[in-house]
Design a protein around this motif. Sequence first.
Motif, PDB file in Angstrom:
ATOM      1  N   LEU A  12      13.339   6.094  -1.912  1.00 28.83           N
ATOM      2  CA  LEU A  12      12.284   5.208  -1.426  1.00 28.83           C
ATOM      3  C   LEU A  12      11.790   5.650  -0.052  1.00 28.83           C
ATOM      4  O   LEU A  12      12.574   6.043   0.806  1.00 28.83           O
ATOM      5  N   ASP A  13      10.500   5.560   0.143  1.00 29.88           N
ATOM      6  CA  ASP A  13       9.873   5.897   1.421  1.00 29.88           C
ATOM      7  C   ASP A  13       9.697   4.597   2.201  1.00 29.88           C
ATOM      8  O   ASP A  13       8.848   3.770   1.864  1.00 29.88           O
ATOM      9  N   ILE A  14      10.509   4.388   3.220  1.00 33.30           N
ATOM     10  CA  ILE A  14      10.481   3.130   3.977  1.00 33.30           C
ATOM     11  C   ILE A  14      10.292   3.410   5.463  1.00 33.30           C
ATOM     12  O   ILE A  14      11.155   3.138   6.287  1.00 33.30           O
ATOM     13  N   ASN A  15       9.128   3.926   5.830  1.00 24.32           N
ATOM     14  CA  ASN A  15       8.853   4.313   7.211  1.00 24.32           C
ATOM     15  C   ASN A  15       8.501   3.161   8.134  1.00 24.32           C
ATOM     16  O   ASN A  15       8.497   3.339   9.349  1.00 24.32           O
ATOM     17  N   THR A  16       8.171   2.007   7.587  1.00 24.35           N
ATOM     18  CA  THR A  16       7.787   0.882   8.445  1.00 24.35           C
ATOM     19  C   THR A  16       8.607  -0.354   8.082  1.00 24.35           C
ATOM     20  O   THR A  16       9.089  -0.472   6.958  1.00 24.35           O
ATOM     21  N   PRO A  17       8.744  -1.282   9.012  1.00 23.34           N
ATOM     22  CA  PRO A  17       9.467  -2.527   8.701  1.00 23.34           C
ATOM     23  C   PRO A  17       8.829  -3.288   7.546  1.00 23.34           C
ATOM     24  O   PRO A  17       9.525  -3.892   6.734  1.00 23.34           O
ATOM     25  N   GLU A  18       7.501  -3.239   7.442  1.00 20.59           N
ATOM     26  CA  GLU A  18       6.810  -3.954   6.369  1.00 20.59           C
ATOM     27  C   GLU A  18       7.158  -3.351   5.001  1.00 20.59           C
ATOM     28  O   GLU A  18       7.433  -4.082   4.049  1.00 20.59           O
ATOM     29  N   ILE A  19       7.137  -2.040   4.919  1.00 16.03           N
ATOM     30  CA  ILE A  19       7.482  -1.379   3.651  1.00 16.03           C
ATOM     31  C   ILE A  19       8.952  -1.626   3.321  1.00 16.03           C
ATOM     32  O   ILE A  19       9.309  -1.852   2.164  1.00 16.03           O
ATOM     33  N   TYR A  20       9.802  -1.620   4.336  1.00 13.62           N
ATOM     34  CA  TYR A  20      11.224  -1.908   4.128  1.00 13.62           C
ATOM     35  C   TYR A  20      11.403  -3.293   3.521  1.00 13.62           C
ATOM     36  O   TYR A  20      12.118  -3.463   2.536  1.00 13.62           O
ATOM     37  N   GLN A  21      10.734  -4.290   4.087  1.00 17.91           N
ATOM     38  CA  GLN A  21      10.843  -5.649   3.573  1.00 17.91           C
ATOM     39  C   GLN A  21      10.309  -5.745   2.148  1.00 17.91           C
ATOM     40  O   GLN A  21      10.884  -6.424   1.295  1.00 17.91           O
ATOM     41  N   GLU A  22       9.214  -5.055   1.872  1.00 13.39           N
ATOM     42  CA  GLU A  22       8.636  -5.038   0.526  1.00 13.39           C
ATOM     43  C   GLU A  22       9.624  -4.434  -0.482  1.00 13.39           C
ATOM     44  O   GLU A  22       9.827  -4.976  -1.571  1.00 13.39           O
ATOM     45  N   GLN A  23      10.278  -3.351  -0.086  1.00 13.05           N
ATOM     46  CA  GLN A  23      11.234  -2.694  -0.973  1.00 13.05           C
ATOM     47  C   GLN A  23      12.468  -3.586  -1.188  1.00 13.05           C
ATOM     48  O   GLN A  23      13.010  -3.631  -2.286  1.00 13.05           O
TER      49      GLN A  23
END
Length: 54
Positions: free
Chosen positions: A38-49
Amino acid sequence: MRSHLQNIREETFGLRQIIKEFYPVIHHVKFENSAVLLDINTPEIYQEQLHNIG
């Protein structure tokens, strides 16, 4: 390698540049779960994942 990781910047190609420099000593590990990719470069993407996994 720790100092390299602490200085990751997108302007210098981020982690890609470090992998290029250390490629000869990198050990490949196989994972059965694709979540490690998973590509989780931002806190927002991390939360989405996190939401998608749970």
